[in-house]
Scaffold this active site. Structure first.
Site, short mmCIF file in Angstrom:
data_model
loop_
_atom_site.label_atom_id
_atom_site.label_comp_id
_atom_site.label_asym_id
_atom_site.label_seq_id
_atom_site.Cartn_x
_atom_site.Cartn_y
_atom_site.Cartn_z
N GLU A 163 -1.91 -5.46 -3.38
CA GLU A 163 -0.99 -4.55 -2.80
C GLU A 163 0.02 -5.67 -2.70
O GLU A 163 1.05 -4.92 -2.33
CB GLU A 163 -1.71 -3.98 -2.04
CG GLU A 163 -2.35 -2.61 -2.30
CD GLU A 163 -3.33 -2.25 -0.84
OE1 GLU A 163 -3.52 -1.25 -0.89
OE2 GLU A 163 -3.50 -3.45 0.10
N ASP A 186 0.77 -1.37 -0.14
CA ASP A 186 -0.29 0.02 -0.36
C ASP A 186 0.63 1.36 -0.05
O ASP A 186 0.86 2.30 -0.89
CB ASP A 186 -0.72 -0.06 1.09
CG ASP A 186 -1.76 1.52 1.50
OD1 ASP A 186 -2.49 1.91 0.46
OD2 ASP A 186 -1.66 2.17 2.59
#
Length: 233
Positions: A127, A55
């Site tokens: 992610e 992320d």
């Protein structure tokens, strides 16, 4: 890792544009916590830590791409564009295009309850895969992949970067003479460090849409976005 799994990961690595020195990183990126829990073995590790790292790397690279595309653009517009690009729905769609849902390693319980169809898990895996790229090849490898995925959308101007969904919905309703929407949390689930929220977007007691997200704010924006889509039909 069996031969079939190894072959599937090599094919994924080709789609990612990176030859992994440590294929186990990519395997871990696709391993859900439910699988690690059921395995009860320290050799089977889940992808939660990778999600956190991925992320951060994704946010950095997308911010860099947006800045390079429009160095003097307003901070607000670029922040909203970044939020749109890395929203759960966007990442889930990209994960699906890469074939990640079929490669997820889920526990039996999660599989039986439809975990493979959960777009939140697809986005998390996306992610985590970026984190695997970063850990194996450094920022250049991760940046090359993210650029390949997002550069065209940024340069084409298809990312709106306009008002966030909540603001846009409020403006639309006020323009119609309707009341301002309210957002009500209708469900929470998951451990304290990985909560998931479900929020209803209501106008005078009528539910327009429901949204989901890892925070109340994210769930509110998701609900507003869905309400906007429904009202625009």
């Amino acid at each position: 890792m069996d031969a079939e799994r190894a072959a599937s990961l090599r094919a994924l690595a080709e789609r990612l544009g990176h030859a992994f020195d440590e294929p186990a990183l990519l395997d871990r990126a696709l391993t859900h916590a439910s699988r690690a829990y059921e395995a009860s073995s320290p050799a089977v590790r889940d992808n939660e830590a990778f999600e956190f790292l991925g992320d951060a790397v994704l946010g950095l690279v997308v911010a860099d791409l947006l800045h390079r595309n429009d160095p003097d653009g307003s901070e607000g517009t670029k922040s909203r564009a970044r939020a749109e690009l890395i929203a759960e729905a966007s990442l889930a769609a990209r994960a699906e295009a890469l074939g990640l849902p079929a490669l997820l390693r889920l526990g039996r319980g999660e599989e039986k309850t439809g975990g493979r169809q959960k777009k939140a898990l697809w986005a998390d895996a996306y992610e985590a895969v970026i984190a695997a790229l970063y850990l194996d090849g450094g920022l250049p490898a991760a940046s090359a992949f993210v650029s390949q995925e997002f550069q065209a959308a940024i340069e084409s101007g298809t990312v709106r970067g306009g008002p966030d969904p909540k603001s846009a919905l409020q403006e639309l309703l006020q323009g119609r003479g309707e009341a301002v929407p309210e957002y009500v949390v209708v469900a929470e689930q998951g451990p304290s460090h990985r909560r998931r929220f479900r929020v209803a977007c209501r106008v005078q007691g009528r539910d327009l849409a429901f949204g989901d997200g890892p925070s109340k704010k994210a769930a509110q924006q998701d609900a507003a976005r869905k309400a906007l889509e429904d009202l625009s039909l």
